[in-house]
Design a protein around this motif. Structure first.
Motif, PDB file in Angstrom:
ATOM      1  N   GLU A 241       0.829  -1.208   0.000  1.00 27.61           N
ATOM      2  CA  GLU A 241       0.000   0.000   0.000  1.00 27.61           C
ATOM      3  C   GLU A 241       0.864   1.258   0.000  1.00 27.61           C
ATOM      4  O   GLU A 241       0.612   2.201  -0.760  1.00 27.61           O
TER       5      GLU A 241
ATOM      6  N   TYR B 293      -9.150  -4.000  -1.298  1.00 25.82           N
ATOM      7  CA  TYR B 293      -8.542  -3.274  -0.180  1.00 25.82           C
ATOM      8  C   TYR B 293      -9.188  -1.895  -0.042  1.00 25.82           C
ATOM      9  O   TYR B 293      -9.475  -1.228  -1.027  1.00 25.82           O
ATOM     10  N   ASP B 294      -9.402  -1.460   1.195  1.00 22.61           N
ATOM     11  CA  ASP B 294      -9.991  -0.143   1.453  1.00 22.61           C
ATOM     12  C   ASP B 294      -9.015   0.944   1.017  1.00 22.61           C
ATOM     13  O   ASP B 294      -7.876   0.992   1.496  1.00 22.61           O
ATOM     14  N   LEU B 295      -9.439   1.837   0.111  1.00 24.29           N
ATOM     15  CA  LEU B 295      -8.557   2.867  -0.437  1.00 24.29           C
ATOM     16  C   LEU B 295      -8.681   4.196   0.306  1.00 24.29           C
ATOM     17  O   LEU B 295      -8.327   5.242  -0.240  1.00 24.29           O
ATOM     18  N   VAL B 296      -9.136   4.169   1.555  1.00 22.34           N
ATOM     19  CA  VAL B 296      -9.367   5.417   2.282  1.00 22.34           C
ATOM     20  C   VAL B 296      -8.095   6.246   2.413  1.00 22.34           C
ATOM     21  O   VAL B 296      -8.135   7.481   2.367  1.00 22.34           O
ATOM     22  N   LYS B 297      -6.934   5.610   2.541  1.00 23.43           N
ATOM     23  CA  LYS B 297      -5.679   6.353   2.669  1.00 23.43           C
ATOM     24  C   LYS B 297      -5.295   7.057   1.373  1.00 23.43           C
ATOM     25  O   LYS B 297      -4.440   7.940   1.376  1.00 23.43           O
TER      26      LYS B 297
ATOM     27  N   HIS C 277      -7.518   8.744  -0.509  1.00 26.01           N
ATOM     28  CA  HIS C 277      -8.426   9.863  -0.777  1.00 26.01           C
ATOM     29  C   HIS C 277      -7.772  11.246  -0.658  1.00 26.01           C
ATOM     30  O   HIS C 277      -8.111  12.151  -1.434  1.00 26.01           O
TER      31      HIS C 277
ATOM     32  N   SER D 187     -11.980   0.689  -7.526  1.00 19.92           N
ATOM     33  CA  SER D 187     -11.897  -0.646  -6.939  1.00 19.92           C
ATOM     34  C   SER D 187     -12.432  -1.633  -7.970  1.00 19.92           C
ATOM     35  O   SER D 187     -13.631  -1.654  -8.262  1.00 19.92           O
TER      36      SER D 187
END
Length: 263
Positions: free
Chosen positions: A23, A51-55, A57, A74
Protein backbone atom coordinates in the motif's frame (compact mmCIF):
# COMPACT_ATOMS: atom_id res chain seq x y z
CA UNK A 1 -3.44 3.66 -15.96
CA UNK A 2 -1.67 2.45 -12.82
CA UNK A 3 -2.60 -1.08 -11.78
CA UNK A 4 -2.53 -2.22 -8.18
CA UNK A 5 -2.98 -5.33 -6.05
CA UNK A 6 -2.48 -4.42 -2.40
CA UNK A 7 -3.30 -7.90 -1.09
CA UNK A 8 -1.99 -10.51 -3.55
CA UNK A 9 -4.14 -13.43 -4.66
CA UNK A 10 -3.51 -16.34 -2.23
CA UNK A 11 -2.31 -18.61 -5.04
CA UNK A 12 -0.19 -16.05 -6.88
CA UNK A 13 3.57 -16.54 -6.97
CA UNK A 14 4.84 -13.44 -5.18
CA UNK A 15 7.64 -12.69 -2.74
CA UNK A 16 6.28 -9.26 -1.77
CA UNK A 17 3.07 -10.06 0.09
CA UNK A 18 2.87 -7.57 2.98
CA UNK A 19 -0.26 -5.49 2.30
CA UNK A 20 0.90 -2.48 4.32
CA UNK A 21 4.23 -2.38 2.51
CA UNK A 22 2.56 -2.69 -0.87
CA UNK A 23 0.00 0.00 0.00
CA UNK A 24 2.74 2.46 0.91
CA UNK A 25 4.57 1.77 -2.36
CA UNK A 26 1.41 2.55 -4.35
CA UNK A 27 0.89 5.74 -2.34
CA UNK A 28 4.49 6.77 -2.93
CA UNK A 29 4.16 6.26 -6.68
CA UNK A 30 0.89 8.20 -6.85
CA UNK A 31 2.39 11.10 -4.88
CA UNK A 32 5.27 11.16 -7.33
CA UNK A 33 2.88 11.07 -10.30
CA UNK A 34 1.11 14.10 -8.83
CA UNK A 35 4.21 16.22 -8.46
CA UNK A 36 6.84 14.81 -10.84
CA UNK A 37 7.76 15.89 -14.37
CA UNK A 38 5.84 13.18 -16.18
CA UNK A 39 4.07 14.90 -19.08
CA UNK A 40 0.80 13.27 -17.96
CA UNK A 41 -2.25 15.07 -16.52
CA UNK A 42 -4.80 12.31 -15.95
CA UNK A 43 -4.17 9.24 -13.80
CA UNK A 44 -6.39 6.18 -13.29
CA UNK A 45 -5.44 3.97 -10.34
CA UNK A 46 -7.14 0.56 -10.40
CA UNK A 47 -6.91 -1.84 -7.44
CA UNK A 48 -8.28 -5.38 -7.60
CA UNK A 49 -7.97 -7.00 -4.15
CA UNK A 50 -10.89 -5.26 -2.42
CA UNK A 51 -8.54 -3.27 -0.18
CA UNK A 52 -9.99 -0.14 1.45
CA UNK A 53 -8.56 2.87 -0.44
CA UNK A 54 -9.37 5.42 2.28
CA UNK A 55 -5.68 6.35 2.67
CA UNK A 56 -5.62 7.28 -1.01
CA UNK A 57 -8.43 9.86 -0.78
CA UNK A 58 -6.19 12.79 0.35
CA UNK A 59 -4.39 12.42 -2.99
CA UNK A 60 -7.36 14.06 -4.75
CA UNK A 61 -6.40 17.42 -3.25
CA UNK A 62 -2.73 16.91 -4.05
CA UNK A 63 -3.52 16.24 -7.70
CA UNK A 64 -5.87 19.22 -7.91
CA UNK A 65 -3.15 21.44 -6.41
CA UNK A 66 -0.83 20.45 -9.26
CA UNK A 67 -3.54 20.79 -11.93
CA UNK A 68 -3.78 17.05 -12.47
CA UNK A 69 -6.66 14.61 -12.26
CA UNK A 70 -6.79 11.38 -10.27
CA UNK A 71 -9.46 8.67 -10.46
CA UNK A 72 -9.47 5.75 -8.03
CA UNK A 73 -11.26 2.52 -8.94
CA UNK A 74 -11.90 -0.65 -6.94
CA UNK A 75 -11.88 -3.36 -9.58
CA UNK A 76 -13.75 -6.65 -8.92
CA UNK A 77 -11.30 -9.18 -7.56
CA UNK A 78 -10.43 -12.18 -9.75
CA UNK A 79 -12.06 -15.43 -8.63
CA UNK A 80 -10.30 -17.27 -5.82
CA UNK A 81 -9.85 -20.95 -6.57
CA UNK A 82 -7.28 -23.67 -6.16
CA UNK A 83 -5.88 -22.82 -9.59
CA UNK A 84 -4.27 -19.47 -10.31
CA UNK A 85 -3.39 -19.47 -14.04
CA UNK A 86 -0.24 -17.42 -13.67
CA UNK A 87 1.79 -14.23 -13.75
CA UNK A 88 -0.13 -11.32 -15.25
CA UNK A 89 -3.49 -13.12 -15.36
CA UNK A 90 -5.24 -10.97 -12.74
CA UNK A 91 -3.65 -7.80 -14.07
CA UNK A 92 -4.90 -8.60 -17.56
CA UNK A 93 -8.44 -8.93 -16.18
CA UNK A 94 -8.02 -5.61 -14.38
CA UNK A 95 -6.87 -3.72 -17.49
CA UNK A 96 -9.79 -5.03 -19.52
CA UNK A 97 -12.27 -4.12 -16.79
CA UNK A 98 -10.86 -0.60 -16.56
CA UNK A 99 -11.18 -0.06 -20.30
CA UNK A 100 -14.77 -1.28 -20.33
CA UNK A 101 -15.95 0.48 -17.17
CA UNK A 102 -13.79 3.58 -16.67
CA UNK A 103 -12.04 4.86 -19.75
CA UNK A 104 -14.93 4.40 -22.15
CA UNK A 105 -16.98 6.86 -20.09
CA UNK A 106 -14.37 9.58 -20.57
CA UNK A 107 -13.81 8.95 -24.28
CA UNK A 108 -10.16 8.00 -23.76
CA UNK A 109 -8.43 7.26 -27.09
CA UNK A 110 -5.16 5.80 -25.81
CA UNK A 111 -3.44 5.04 -22.53
CA UNK A 112 -0.13 4.26 -20.87
CA UNK A 113 -0.19 1.31 -18.50
CA UNK A 114 2.29 1.22 -15.60
CA UNK A 115 2.56 -1.29 -12.78
CA UNK A 116 1.37 0.88 -9.92
CA UNK A 117 4.26 0.43 -7.50
CA UNK A 118 6.80 1.54 -10.11
CA UNK A 119 7.97 5.08 -10.74
CA UNK A 120 9.16 5.52 -14.33
CA UNK A 121 11.74 8.23 -13.68
CA UNK A 122 12.19 9.17 -17.34
CA UNK A 123 8.46 9.08 -18.08
CA UNK A 124 8.35 12.57 -19.58
CA UNK A 125 11.16 11.67 -21.99
CA UNK A 126 9.31 8.54 -23.08
CA UNK A 127 6.02 10.42 -23.46
CA UNK A 128 7.85 12.93 -25.67
CA UNK A 129 9.16 10.09 -27.87
CA UNK A 130 5.70 8.50 -28.18
CA UNK A 131 4.03 11.81 -29.06
CA UNK A 132 6.70 12.54 -31.65
CA UNK A 133 6.27 9.12 -33.23
CA UNK A 134 2.49 9.56 -33.31
CA UNK A 135 2.96 12.74 -35.34
CA UNK A 136 5.20 10.84 -37.76
CA UNK A 137 3.07 7.68 -37.78
CA UNK A 138 -0.54 8.48 -36.80
CA UNK A 139 -1.46 4.84 -37.40
CA UNK A 140 0.76 3.68 -34.49
CA UNK A 141 -1.27 1.28 -32.34
CA UNK A 142 1.03 -0.04 -29.61
CA UNK A 143 4.38 0.86 -28.07
CA UNK A 144 6.27 -1.44 -25.74
CA UNK A 145 9.85 -2.09 -24.72
CA UNK A 146 12.31 -4.94 -24.42
CA UNK A 147 10.80 -7.13 -27.12
CA UNK A 148 12.69 -10.38 -27.64
CA UNK A 149 12.25 -13.05 -30.28
CA UNK A 150 14.75 -15.56 -28.88
CA UNK A 151 14.65 -17.98 -27.21
CA UNK A 152 10.90 -17.17 -27.26
CA UNK A 153 8.65 -14.20 -27.89
CA UNK A 154 8.51 -11.88 -24.88
CA UNK A 155 7.69 -8.25 -24.17
CA UNK A 156 7.68 -6.46 -20.83
CA UNK A 157 4.17 -5.81 -19.52
CA UNK A 158 4.98 -3.44 -16.65
CA UNK A 159 4.96 -0.47 -19.05
CA UNK A 160 3.36 0.07 -22.44
CA UNK A 161 1.31 2.54 -24.48
CA UNK A 162 -1.68 1.42 -26.53
CA UNK A 163 -4.47 2.73 -28.67
CA UNK A 164 -7.58 1.84 -26.64
CA UNK A 165 -9.57 0.29 -29.49
CA UNK A 166 -6.56 -1.76 -30.62
CA UNK A 167 -6.05 -3.14 -27.11
CA UNK A 168 -9.74 -3.87 -26.65
CA UNK A 169 -9.93 -5.73 -29.95
CA UNK A 170 -6.67 -7.68 -29.97
CA UNK A 171 -5.13 -7.82 -26.47
CA UNK A 172 -7.95 -7.54 -23.94
CA UNK A 173 -8.33 -11.31 -23.57
CA UNK A 174 -4.63 -12.18 -23.79
CA UNK A 175 -4.71 -13.02 -20.08
CA UNK A 176 -6.67 -16.17 -20.96
CA UNK A 177 -3.48 -17.54 -22.54
CA UNK A 178 -1.52 -17.28 -19.28
CA UNK A 179 -0.36 -20.61 -17.88
CA UNK A 180 2.36 -20.69 -15.23
CA UNK A 181 2.62 -24.47 -15.48
CA UNK A 182 4.10 -24.03 -18.94
CA UNK A 183 6.05 -20.86 -18.10
CA UNK A 184 3.64 -18.77 -20.18
CA UNK A 185 3.14 -15.35 -18.58
CA UNK A 186 1.23 -12.28 -19.76
CA UNK A 187 4.50 -11.02 -21.27
CA UNK A 188 4.58 -14.05 -23.58
CA UNK A 189 0.87 -13.82 -24.41
CA UNK A 190 1.19 -10.14 -25.37
CA UNK A 191 4.30 -10.79 -27.47
CA UNK A 192 2.70 -13.63 -29.41
CA UNK A 193 -0.41 -11.56 -30.18
CA UNK A 194 1.68 -8.56 -31.28
CA UNK A 195 3.95 -10.72 -33.43
CA UNK A 196 0.96 -12.09 -35.33
CA UNK A 197 -0.30 -8.53 -35.91
CA UNK A 198 3.02 -6.96 -36.92
CA UNK A 199 2.28 -6.92 -40.67
CA UNK A 200 -1.20 -5.45 -40.26
CA UNK A 201 -0.50 -2.64 -37.79
CA UNK A 202 2.27 -0.24 -36.79
CA UNK A 203 3.63 -1.60 -33.51
CA UNK A 204 6.59 0.22 -31.99
CA UNK A 205 9.39 -0.74 -29.62
CA UNK A 206 11.12 1.95 -27.57
CA UNK A 207 14.83 2.31 -28.20
CA UNK A 208 15.37 3.76 -24.74
CA UNK A 209 14.65 1.91 -21.54
CA UNK A 210 12.11 3.06 -18.95
CA UNK A 211 14.10 3.88 -15.82
CA UNK A 212 11.97 2.11 -13.25
CA UNK A 213 12.36 2.70 -9.52
CA UNK A 214 10.54 0.18 -7.34
CA UNK A 215 10.48 -3.31 -5.87
CA UNK A 216 9.39 -6.26 -8.00
CA UNK A 217 6.48 -8.17 -6.51
CA UNK A 218 7.58 -11.22 -8.48
CA UNK A 219 10.96 -11.62 -6.77
CA UNK A 220 11.05 -8.74 -4.22
CA UNK A 221 14.19 -7.32 -5.83
CA UNK A 222 14.90 -3.66 -6.47
CA UNK A 223 14.33 -2.75 -10.12
CA UNK A 224 17.02 -0.07 -10.36
CA UNK A 225 19.59 1.09 -7.83
CA UNK A 226 20.87 4.67 -7.63
CA UNK A 227 24.15 3.96 -9.41
CA UNK A 228 22.41 2.21 -12.31
CA UNK A 229 19.87 5.02 -12.56
CA UNK A 230 22.48 7.79 -12.65
CA UNK A 231 24.55 5.97 -15.26
CA UNK A 232 21.57 5.34 -17.56
CA UNK A 233 20.08 8.81 -16.97
CA UNK A 234 23.31 10.51 -18.01
CA UNK A 235 23.59 8.26 -21.10
CA UNK A 236 20.02 9.00 -22.19
CA UNK A 237 20.27 12.72 -21.46
CA UNK A 238 23.40 13.11 -23.59
CA UNK A 239 21.96 11.35 -26.62
CA UNK A 240 19.28 12.68 -28.98
CA UNK A 241 15.87 11.12 -28.49
CA UNK A 242 16.04 7.89 -30.53
CA UNK A 243 13.62 6.86 -33.23
CA UNK A 244 11.28 4.04 -32.40
CA UNK A 245 11.78 0.55 -33.86
CA UNK A 246 8.95 -1.49 -35.38
CA UNK A 247 8.25 -5.11 -34.51
CA UNK A 248 7.87 -5.98 -38.17
CA UNK A 249 11.55 -5.07 -38.68
CA UNK A 250 12.72 -7.56 -36.04
CA UNK A 251 12.77 -10.72 -38.15
CA UNK A 252 16.50 -11.18 -37.59
CA UNK A 253 17.27 -8.98 -34.62
CA UNK A 254 16.08 -9.04 -31.02
CA UNK A 255 16.38 -6.73 -28.04
CA UNK A 256 18.32 -6.99 -24.83
CA UNK A 257 15.71 -7.52 -22.14
CA UNK A 258 17.45 -5.34 -19.55
CA UNK A 259 18.92 -2.50 -21.57
CA UNK A 260 16.62 -2.24 -24.57
CA UNK A 261 19.52 -1.99 -27.04
CA UNK A 262 19.42 -3.82 -30.35
CA UNK A 263 21.62 -6.88 -30.68
Amino acid sequence: MLTGTITPHPHAISKLNDSSEREEQYLETLRWMATGRTGIKKIFFCENSGYDLVKFHPLYDLYAKHNRQLSLYSVPAPPVSNRFPGKGWAEGIMISWALENCMIKEDIKAFIKITGRYRVLNLKRIVTVIRRELRRTPSLKFVGYSFTTLPRLHIRSDFFWSDKDFYTTYLADAYTDVDDANGHYLEHAFAERLWRLKDRFDIGILSLSPLIRGISGWNAKRMLDTRQYLKEEVKQALRPLPRMRKIKDLEITSFNRDKGDSL
